[in-house]
Scaffold this active site. Structure first.
Site, PDB file in Angstrom:
ATOM      1  N   ILE A  33       0.216   2.835   4.634  1.00  0.00           N
ATOM      2  CA  ILE A  33      -0.473   3.359   3.452  1.00  0.00           C
ATOM      3  C   ILE A  33      -0.780   2.270   2.440  1.00  0.00           C
ATOM      4  O   ILE A  33      -1.336   2.535   1.383  1.00  0.00           O
ATOM      5  CB  ILE A  33       0.331   4.517   2.789  1.00  0.00           C
ATOM      6  CG1 ILE A  33       1.785   4.114   2.556  1.00  0.00           C
ATOM      7  CG2 ILE A  33       0.242   5.771   3.614  1.00  0.00           C
ATOM      8  CD1 ILE A  33       2.611   5.187   1.885  1.00  0.00           C
ATOM      9  N   SER A  35      -0.675  -2.411   1.776  1.00  0.00           N
ATOM     10  CA  SER A  35      -0.057  -3.697   2.096  1.00  0.00           C
ATOM     11  C   SER A  35      -0.212  -4.636   0.918  1.00  0.00           C
ATOM     12  O   SER A  35      -1.169  -4.519   0.136  1.00  0.00           O
ATOM     13  CB  SER A  35      -0.654  -4.295   3.365  1.00  0.00           C
ATOM     14  OG  SER A  35      -2.040  -4.337   3.261  1.00  0.00           O
ATOM     15  N   VAL A  41       3.413  -1.195   3.630  1.00  0.00           N
ATOM     16  CA  VAL A  41       4.012   0.059   3.164  1.00  0.00           C
ATOM     17  C   VAL A  41       3.618   1.160   4.144  1.00  0.00           C
ATOM     18  O   VAL A  41       2.427   1.337   4.438  1.00  0.00           O
ATOM     19  CB  VAL A  41       3.528   0.405   1.732  1.00  0.00           C
ATOM     20  CG1 VAL A  41       4.209   1.666   1.229  1.00  0.00           C
ATOM     21  CG2 VAL A  41       3.793  -0.765   0.782  1.00  0.00           C
ATOM     22  N   ASP A 172       2.781  -7.477 -14.904  1.00  0.00           N
ATOM     23  CA  ASP A 172       1.630  -7.379 -14.002  1.00  0.00           C
ATOM     24  C   ASP A 172       1.058  -5.966 -14.078  1.00  0.00           C
ATOM     25  O   ASP A 172       0.741  -5.343 -13.060  1.00  0.00           O
ATOM     26  CB  ASP A 172       2.056  -7.731 -12.564  1.00  0.00           C
ATOM     27  CG  ASP A 172       0.857  -7.990 -11.645  1.00  0.00           C
ATOM     28  OD1 ASP A 172      -0.272  -8.168 -12.158  1.00  0.00           O
ATOM     29  OD2 ASP A 172       1.038  -8.020 -10.418  1.00  0.00           O
TER      30      ASP A 172
HETATM   31  N1  ATP Z   1       5.336   4.417  -3.499  1.00  0.00           N
HETATM   32  C1  ATP Z   1       4.164   4.244  -2.898  1.00  0.00           C
HETATM   33  N2  ATP Z   1       3.455   5.304  -2.469  1.00  0.00           N
HETATM   34  C2  ATP Z   1       2.253   5.136  -1.877  1.00  0.00           C
HETATM   35  N3  ATP Z   1       1.656   3.950  -1.684  1.00  0.00           N
HETATM   36  C3  ATP Z   1       2.318   2.858  -2.077  1.00  0.00           C
HETATM   37  C4  ATP Z   1       3.600   2.935  -2.714  1.00  0.00           C
HETATM   38  N4  ATP Z   1       4.014   1.684  -3.014  1.00  0.00           N
HETATM   39  C5  ATP Z   1       3.023   0.873  -2.606  1.00  0.00           C
HETATM   40  N5  ATP Z   1       2.010   1.562  -2.045  1.00  0.00           N
HETATM   41  C6  ATP Z   1       0.753   1.023  -1.500  1.00  0.00           C
HETATM   42  O1  ATP Z   1       0.997  -0.258  -0.955  1.00  0.00           O
HETATM   43  C7  ATP Z   1       0.255  -1.250  -1.664  1.00  0.00           C
HETATM   44  C8  ATP Z   1       1.092  -2.514  -1.786  1.00  0.00           C
HETATM   45  O2  ATP Z   1       2.261  -2.213  -2.522  1.00  0.00           O
HETATM   46  P1  ATP Z   1       2.809  -3.182  -3.647  1.00  0.00           P
HETATM   47  O3  ATP Z   1       1.721  -3.410  -4.647  1.00  0.00           O
HETATM   48  O4  ATP Z   1       4.095  -2.661  -4.148  1.00  0.00           O
HETATM   49  O5  ATP Z   1       3.053  -4.454  -2.762  1.00  0.00           O
HETATM   50  P2  ATP Z   1       3.075  -5.980  -3.176  1.00  0.00           P
HETATM   51  O6  ATP Z   1       3.547  -6.722  -1.981  1.00  0.00           O
HETATM   52  O7  ATP Z   1       3.879  -6.147  -4.405  1.00  0.00           O
HETATM   53  O8  ATP Z   1       1.545  -6.205  -3.462  1.00  0.00           O
HETATM   54  P3  ATP Z   1       0.831  -7.477  -4.082  1.00  0.00           P
HETATM   55  O9  ATP Z   1       0.875  -8.538  -3.049  1.00  0.00           O
HETATM   56  O10 ATP Z   1      -0.560  -6.931  -4.326  1.00  0.00           O
HETATM   57  O11 ATP Z   1       1.555  -7.815  -5.336  1.00  0.00           O
HETATM   58  C9  ATP Z   1      -0.120  -0.613  -2.987  1.00  0.00           C
HETATM   59  O12 ATP Z   1      -1.309  -1.144  -3.501  1.00  0.00           O
HETATM   60  C10 ATP Z   1      -0.271   0.845  -2.599  1.00  0.00           C
HETATM   61  O13 ATP Z   1      -1.548   1.068  -2.050  1.00  0.00           O
END
Ligand code: ATP
Length: 351
Positions: A33, A35, A41, A172
């Site tokens: 869902i 990444s 994720v 952020d």
């Molecule tokens: N709790 C959640 N429920 C549904 N989708 C989620 C959830 N957490 C994250 N996602 C999805 O996964 C994506 C990536 O999550 P997240 O932003 O936490 O990862 P990240 O590794 O920190 O990303 P980035 O590299 O952009 O900083 C989000 O943009 C969202 O689409």
């Protein structure tokens, strides 16, 4: 196209992750869902046994009438050392510290030598940026209606206030890091840049976040107060919600600063109260920004008082911060009183 060997390696990795998750009480589905830079994720399900063991998880999921969770898998073996040692622990610390808030839910974490798993509340309706863009398309008018923006912004402010109250600055804040669940509640996510501070006015020096949402003092490489920098980002988010655009958009920090100094421009009809709130947050001088308490009690946030505020705004003797021209934009939708009308990059498309 992926090579056969790469596909086979990915399949093996995923099967290991399925196993790890099962051992910890979750069924990992193959539905990805989201990444991030070092994470994937997936949709997951809490097992009956897990629900029996974890009361908080069980009662939360019971109220939602499903057993779905989001499982964020960070491949610590592949991620740079700095990420695994610095940013990931901060993310987990921050999520744990803010756990008891409805807008932010980390149920639990588990890990092994290859991966760290974060079990998060599922936010199934995508992120705020997608929501703004989809709504703009549907309405054939950029941005959300102010009533909806107000409902969401109240939750965002409450979530950020909760973080600040427990000594966490997000650093952020942006539309992509605000997710929506199936009931329309916001979920603040991506605490990878979050930091804790022990002194109320302590200053930070790391550049974090996305340029379009970043406070000018950070763009200028000055030492900054994390709370005040979060307030700037809140102003950008509110502007994006009600206009469907970013107030300032430039890739290079020095060009952004130039644009910010030229001033804010509203190119479409936004209520004067909302403009006042955005202006109050997007102040160049950090100390001049509205505090979270002032934001929470601003008349735009409390619709019942907006009529009184409107009268006060138009009362004789008050400096006309919001000119009538801004309240009723010209036919071209520009700000005739702005030195940058038409020329400045404010109001850039979201995305
Ligand atoms: N709790 C959640 N429920 C549904 N989708 C989620 C959830 N957490 C994250 N996602 C999805 O996964 C994506 C990536 O999550 P997240 O932003 O936490 O990862 P990240 O590794 O920190 O990303 P980035 O590299 O952009 O900083 C989000 O943009 C969202 O689409």
């Amino acid at each position: 196209m992926k090579s056969c060997a790469k596909r086979e390696a990915d399949r093996k990795t995923f099967m290991e992750q399925v196993r790890d998750s099962k051992e910890n009480g979750y069924l990992l589905s193959s539905r990805k869902i989201g990444s991030g830079a070092f994470s994937k994720v997936y949709l997951g399900y809490a097992t009956q046994e897990k629900l029996r063991q974890n009361y908080k998880l069980a009662s939360d999921l019971r109220s939602k009438r499903h057993s779905m969770v989001a499982i964020k898998i960070i491949s610590t073996a592949k991620a740079p050392l700095e990420y695994s040692r610095k940013f990931l622990p901060r993310e987990i610390y921050s999520l744990n510290a803010t756990y008891k808030h409805i807008n932010i839910q980390l149920y639990e974490t588990y890990r092994n030598s290859r991966c760290t798993y974060l079990v998060l509340e599922l936010a199934s309706r995508g992120d705020l940026l997608e929501h703004i863009n989809a709504t703009s398309d549907r309405r054939e008018c950029p941005g959300l209606e102010e009533e909806e923006a107000r409902r969401l912004f109240r939750q965002i402010v409450s979530a950020v206030a909760h973080c600040h109250n427990v000594g966490i600055v997000h650093r952020d804040l942006k539309c992509e890091n605000i997710l929506l669940d199936e009931r329309g509640f916001i979920k603040l996510t991506d605490f990878g840049f979050a930091n804790r501070y022990s002194l109320k006015n302590s200053l930070m020096s790391t550049f974090c976040g996305s340029v379009a949402y970043t406070a000018p003092e950070i763009l200028m490489s000055k030492k900054y107060n994390g709370e005040l920098a979060d307030l700037w980002s809140l102003g950008v988010i509110l502007y994006a919600m009600v206009t469907g655009k970013l107030p300032f958009k430039e890739r290079q920090p020095h060009k952004m600063i130039h644009m910010i100094k030229q001033g804010l421009c509203f190119r479409q009809p936004i209520s004067p109260e909302c403009q006042d709130l955005i202006q109050g947050l997007l102040q160049l001088k950090p100390g001049a920004r509205l505090g979270l308490q002032q934001v929470a009690t601003h008349c735009w946030m409390l619709p019942a008082t907006s009529a009184i505020f409107h009268q006060a705004l138009n009362a004789p003797g008050r400096a006309p911060e919001l000119s009538p021209a801004l309240e009723k934009p010209s036919a071209q939708g520009m700000c005739p009183d702005s030195p940058t009308a038409g020329g400045h990059g404010g109001g850039e498309a979201l995305g």
